[in-house]
Design a protein around this motif. Structure first.
Motif, PDB file in Angstrom:
ATOM      1  N   ALA A 107       0.852  -1.197   0.000  1.00 26.49           N
ATOM      2  CA  ALA A 107       0.000   0.000   0.000  1.00 26.49           C
ATOM      3  C   ALA A 107       0.880   1.237   0.000  1.00 26.49           C
ATOM      4  O   ALA A 107       1.770   1.377   0.843  1.00 26.49           O
ATOM      5  N   THR A 108       0.615   2.148  -0.943  1.00 24.72           N
ATOM      6  CA  THR A 108       1.407   3.381  -1.065  1.00 24.72           C
ATOM      7  C   THR A 108       0.476   4.576  -1.293  1.00 24.72           C
ATOM      8  O   THR A 108       0.505   5.203  -2.356  1.00 24.72           O
ATOM      9  N   PRO A 109      -0.375   4.907  -0.329  1.00 28.62           N
ATOM     10  CA  PRO A 109      -1.309   6.025  -0.518  1.00 28.62           C
ATOM     11  C   PRO A 109      -0.584   7.353  -0.666  1.00 28.62           C
ATOM     12  O   PRO A 109       0.526   7.539  -0.164  1.00 28.62           O
ATOM     13  N   GLY A 110      -1.238   8.277  -1.376  1.00 31.50           N
ATOM     14  CA  GLY A 110      -0.683   9.615  -1.582  1.00 31.50           C
ATOM     15  C   GLY A 110      -1.162  10.187  -2.891  1.00 31.50           C
ATOM     16  O   GLY A 110      -1.903  11.167  -2.922  1.00 31.50           O
ATOM     17  N   HIS A 111      -0.749   9.561  -3.988  1.00 33.69           N
ATOM     18  CA  HIS A 111      -1.261   9.974  -5.308  1.00 33.69           C
ATOM     19  C   HIS A 111      -2.768   9.750  -5.351  1.00 33.69           C
ATOM     20  O   HIS A 111      -3.519  10.565  -5.877  1.00 33.69           O
ATOM     21  N   THR A 112      -3.204   8.625  -4.820  1.00 33.74           N
ATOM     22  CA  THR A 112      -4.614   8.347  -4.519  1.00 33.74           C
ATOM     23  C   THR A 112      -4.661   7.662  -3.162  1.00 33.74           C
ATOM     24  O   THR A 112      -3.633   7.185  -2.661  1.00 33.74           O
ATOM     25  N   ASP A 113      -5.857   7.568  -2.577  1.00 32.47           N
ATOM     26  CA  ASP A 113      -5.981   6.935  -1.271  1.00 32.47           C
ATOM     27  C   ASP A 113      -5.635   5.454  -1.301  1.00 32.47           C
ATOM     28  O   ASP A 113      -5.099   4.910  -0.330  1.00 32.47           O
ATOM     29  N   THR A 114      -5.996   4.778  -2.390  1.00 40.99           N
ATOM     30  CA  THR A 114      -5.875   3.324  -2.458  1.00 40.99           C
ATOM     31  C   THR A 114      -4.732   2.882  -3.360  1.00 40.99           C
ATOM     32  O   THR A 114      -4.726   1.755  -3.862  1.00 40.99           O
ATOM     33  N   HIS A 115      -3.760   3.728  -3.551  1.00 41.77           N
ATOM     34  CA  HIS A 115      -2.646   3.433  -4.443  1.00 41.77           C
ATOM     35  C   HIS A 115      -1.838   2.243  -3.930  1.00 41.77           C
ATOM     36  O   HIS A 115      -1.612   2.089  -2.736  1.00 41.77           O
ATOM     37  N   LEU A 116      -1.402   1.402  -4.871  1.00 41.31           N
ATOM     38  CA  LEU A 116      -0.577   0.243  -4.553  1.00 41.31           C
ATOM     39  C   LEU A 116       0.713   0.275  -5.376  1.00 41.31           C
ATOM     40  O   LEU A 116       0.745   0.823  -6.482  1.00 41.31           O
ATOM     41  N   ALA A 117       1.756  -0.321  -4.821  1.00 41.83           N
ATOM     42  CA  ALA A 117       2.950  -0.652  -5.586  1.00 41.83           C
ATOM     43  C   ALA A 117       3.056  -2.172  -5.602  1.00 41.83           C
ATOM     44  O   ALA A 117       2.576  -2.851  -4.697  1.00 41.83           O
ATOM     45  N   PHE A 118       3.693  -2.712  -6.640  1.00 42.41           N
ATOM     46  CA  PHE A 118       3.855  -4.157  -6.773  1.00 42.41           C
ATOM     47  C   PHE A 118       5.335  -4.479  -6.905  1.00 42.41           C
ATOM     48  O   PHE A 118       6.007  -3.994  -7.827  1.00 42.41           O
ATOM     49  N   VAL A 119       5.836  -5.300  -5.988  1.00 41.56           N
ATOM     50  CA  VAL A 119       7.224  -5.747  -6.032  1.00 41.56           C
ATOM     51  C   VAL A 119       7.236  -7.131  -6.660  1.00 41.56           C
ATOM     52  O   VAL A 119       6.656  -8.081  -6.114  1.00 41.56           O
ATOM     53  N   ILE A 120       7.870  -7.254  -7.816  1.00 40.30           N
ATOM     54  CA  ILE A 120       7.887  -8.517  -8.552  1.00 40.30           C
ATOM     55  C   ILE A 120       9.316  -9.063  -8.562  1.00 40.30           C
ATOM     56  O   ILE A 120      10.252  -8.364  -8.956  1.00 40.30           O
ATOM     57  N   SER A 121       9.446 -10.306  -8.125  1.00 36.81           N
ATOM     58  CA  SER A 121      10.748 -10.962  -8.119  1.00 36.81           C
ATOM     59  C   SER A 121      10.618 -12.328  -8.760  1.00 36.81           C
ATOM     60  O   SER A 121       9.523 -12.875  -8.888  1.00 36.81           O
ATOM     61  N   GLY A 122      11.746 -12.881  -9.163  1.00 38.69           N
ATOM     62  CA  GLY A 122      11.752 -14.201  -9.784  1.00 38.69           C
ATOM     63  C   GLY A 122      13.137 -14.529 -10.278  1.00 38.69           C
ATOM     64  O   GLY A 122      13.714 -13.787 -11.078  1.00 38.69           O
ATOM     65  N   GLY A 123      13.690 -15.613  -9.770  1.00 42.51           N
ATOM     66  CA  GLY A 123      15.033 -15.999 -10.164  1.00 42.51           C
ATOM     67  C   GLY A 123      16.080 -15.130  -9.484  1.00 42.51           C
ATOM     68  O   GLY A 123      15.782 -14.328  -8.590  1.00 42.51           O
ATOM     69  N   PRO A 124      17.327 -15.251  -9.926  1.00 45.30           N
ATOM     70  CA  PRO A 124      18.402 -14.447  -9.319  1.00 45.30           C
ATOM     71  C   PRO A 124      18.281 -12.986  -9.706  1.00 45.30           C
ATOM     72  O   PRO A 124      17.640 -12.630 -10.697  1.00 45.30           O
ATOM     73  N   GLY A 125      18.918 -12.143  -8.916  1.00 48.52           N
ATOM     74  CA  GLY A 125      18.939 -10.722  -9.245  1.00 48.52           C
ATOM     75  C   GLY A 125      17.953  -9.924  -8.430  1.00 48.52           C
ATOM     76  O   GLY A 125      17.124 -10.475  -7.699  1.00 48.52           O
ATOM     77  N   PRO A 126      18.008  -8.596  -8.567  1.00 50.21           N
ATOM     78  CA  PRO A 126      17.165  -7.714  -7.769  1.00 50.21           C
ATOM     79  C   PRO A 126      15.708  -7.764  -8.187  1.00 50.21           C
ATOM     80  O   PRO A 126      15.371  -8.210  -9.290  1.00 50.21           O
ATOM     81  N   ALA A 127      14.832  -7.281  -7.303  1.00 45.81           N
ATOM     82  CA  ALA A 127      13.403  -7.192  -7.591  1.00 45.81           C
ATOM     83  C   ALA A 127      13.128  -6.003  -8.499  1.00 45.81           C
ATOM     84  O   ALA A 127      13.959  -5.099  -8.661  1.00 45.81           O
ATOM     85  N   ALA A 128      11.957  -6.027  -9.105  1.00 44.77           N
ATOM     86  CA  ALA A 128      11.451  -4.886  -9.879  1.00 44.77           C
ATOM     87  C   ALA A 128      10.230  -4.373  -9.155  1.00 44.77           C
ATOM     88  O   ALA A 128       9.347  -5.158  -8.793  1.00 44.77           O
TER      89      ALA A 128
END
Length: 452
Positions: A107-128
């Motif tokens: 949950a990342t409210p601010g731009h809108t009340d219900t704003h979300l961010a999504f952290v996607i990972s898979g395999g080696p290396g950093p997340a996106a």
């Protein structure tokens, strides 16, 4: 890091993303003209297995619902959003699996009340991390769109969301915002660039370079500028869920029908270059040249729901304009006319007005020509410098303030000539004697005609 393909919508300053593991894909914040996204999926042999929406967008109509339907894929939208369609409701802390990828919902409210961010990972290396309108390159999304009265509250929420988000991530995590590439949804310094990481943003982003929360709030709120009027309609359209687009050729309009529509006060918009329009145009039409800014300014200026007819030199111009318009919820023009202007005029008199440079303006003034100079830039632009004798009416206010326009011949300028061309056509339509200053404002500054 998972592989990420970028689908740019430069006309609105936004990006959509396709995160994938080589087999299945997650599409984040898809624009409404889905054929572009589908082309990337096809080219890479990917199956869309999930669609994610970071927030209910204010600057465009989402294609998320239709994309999910086309692929029989879950459509992940904040469970707290009141929407009129079935979705896969998600909330802070949820974790989803798609192929070899894992999705964490933040949950990342601010731009809108219900704003979300999504952290996607898979395999080696950093997340996106797909940050929507929360964390942009160099700054954050604007915080005055939900309710201007709540701007300070939401700005504080934005600051805290940005800090919380980076605290969850390593410095090498890649950041993928939806806004910030020219979108009016962005605020602050907007460093730009093609990519960024959490570590880079810690070093340069307004949310982290400000000395404290109060300083950040004061700076961001002071920097908020006018935003397109059509934003007021996007949220409701996205909560209702948009249907598929129709880019087929609209009804062709005869010269007689064009005149009837113009006489009725409808919007008949000429897509030709502003140079061609100034040289000759149908009386009562409006010039908004087909360009990257076309939909933004047409949507900003047109009375919402007003019948719209497009004039173009070729059918492709009409199709290209339609693609831009469906993104902001203008689904179908009420008609179109293409071809040579003399054929569209069909013997009826046309009109023209002069185009000059700032050097031409100086020469006209020295020759004793009485021209009132009209500046149609935004207030934030004018605050940085102006031509001292000019009258200021921002383009987005012009239709509401036609009664404030001085009588007599007008010379109209903006920062580059594009908005001045639109303003000149609106004033010409209203019966004013206009001259279009088609020049860069920086030239006036360099020549000493203006400050800035």
């Amino acid at each position: 890091m998972v592989d990420v393909a970028v689908v740019q919508t430069s006309e609105l300053g936004d990006r959509s993303y396709i995160a994938h593991d080589g087999h299945v894909a997650i599409v984040v914040d898809p624009q409404r003209d889905l054929d572009r996204l589908q082309a990337v999926l096809n080219e890479r042999g990917l199956r869309c297995a999930m669609v994610l929406e970071t927030h209910i967008h204010n600057d465009y109509v989402s294609g998320g619902l239709q994309l999910a339907h086309q692929h029989n894929a879950p459509y992940a939208v904040n469970a707290a959003d009141e929407v009129a369609f079935e979705r896969h409701g998600v909330a802070d802390g949820d974790e989803l699996s798609v192929g070899g990828m894992r999705v964490r919902v933040v949950a990342t409210p601010g731009h809108t009340d219900t704003h979300l961010a999504f952290v996607i990972s898979g395999g080696p290396g950093p997340a996106a991390v797909f940050t929507g309108g929360c964390l942009l390159y160099g700054s954050v999304g604007r915080t005055d769109l939900v309710d201007p009265a709540r701007t300070e509250e939401l700005t504080r929420a934005q600051y805290r969301s940005a800090h919380r988000l980076v605290d969850l991530l390593d410095d090498d995590a890649g950041i993928f915002p939806t806004h910030g590439f020219g979108s009016f949804c962005s605020a602050g310094s907007r460093s730009g660039g093609e990519d960024s990481t959490v570590g880079q943003e810690k070093a340069r982003n307004d949310a982290f370079t400000a000395t404290n929360e109060d300083t950040f709030v004061a700076q961001l709120v002071a920097g908020l500028t006018a935003h397109p009027a059509y934003y007021a309609y996007m949220g409701a359209r996205n909560r209702a869920g948009a249907g598929p687009v129709d880019l087929s050729t609209p009804q062709q309009v005869s010269p007689t029908e064009l005149r009837e529509r113009i006489s009725a006060g409808e919007w008949v918009v000429d897509l030709r270059d502003r140079t061609a329009y100034a040289a000759e145009h149908l009386v009562g039409t409006i010039s908004i040249a087909l360009s990257q800014q076309f939909a933004t300014y047409l949507g900003w200026l047109i009375p919402w729901g007003m019948p719209l007819t497009l004039i173009g030199e070729t059918p492709q111009q009409i199709t290209d304009a339609q693609r831009q318009l469906v993104r902001i919820g203008i689904d179908r023009p009420d008609g179109a006319a293409t071809g040579k202007l003399r054929n569209l005029a069909d013997g009826v008199a046309t009109r023209s007005y002069r185009r000059i440079t700032f050097a031409g303006l100086a020469a006209a003034q020295q020759a004793g020509e009485a021209l009132t100079l009209l500046d149609v830039r935004r207030a934030d632009e004018r605050a940085l410098g102006a031509i001292p004798v000019s009258v200021h009416i921002p383009l987005h206010c012009l239709l509401d303030r036609l009664g404030d326009v001085p009588p007599g011949p007008l010379a109209v300028h903006c920062a580059s000539g594009f908005r001045a061309g639109i303003a000149a056509s609106l004033l010409d339509r209203a019966g004013h004697d206009v001259v279009h200053i088609d020049d860069e404002y920086a030239v006036a500054v360099t020549s000493g005609q203006a400050t800035g």
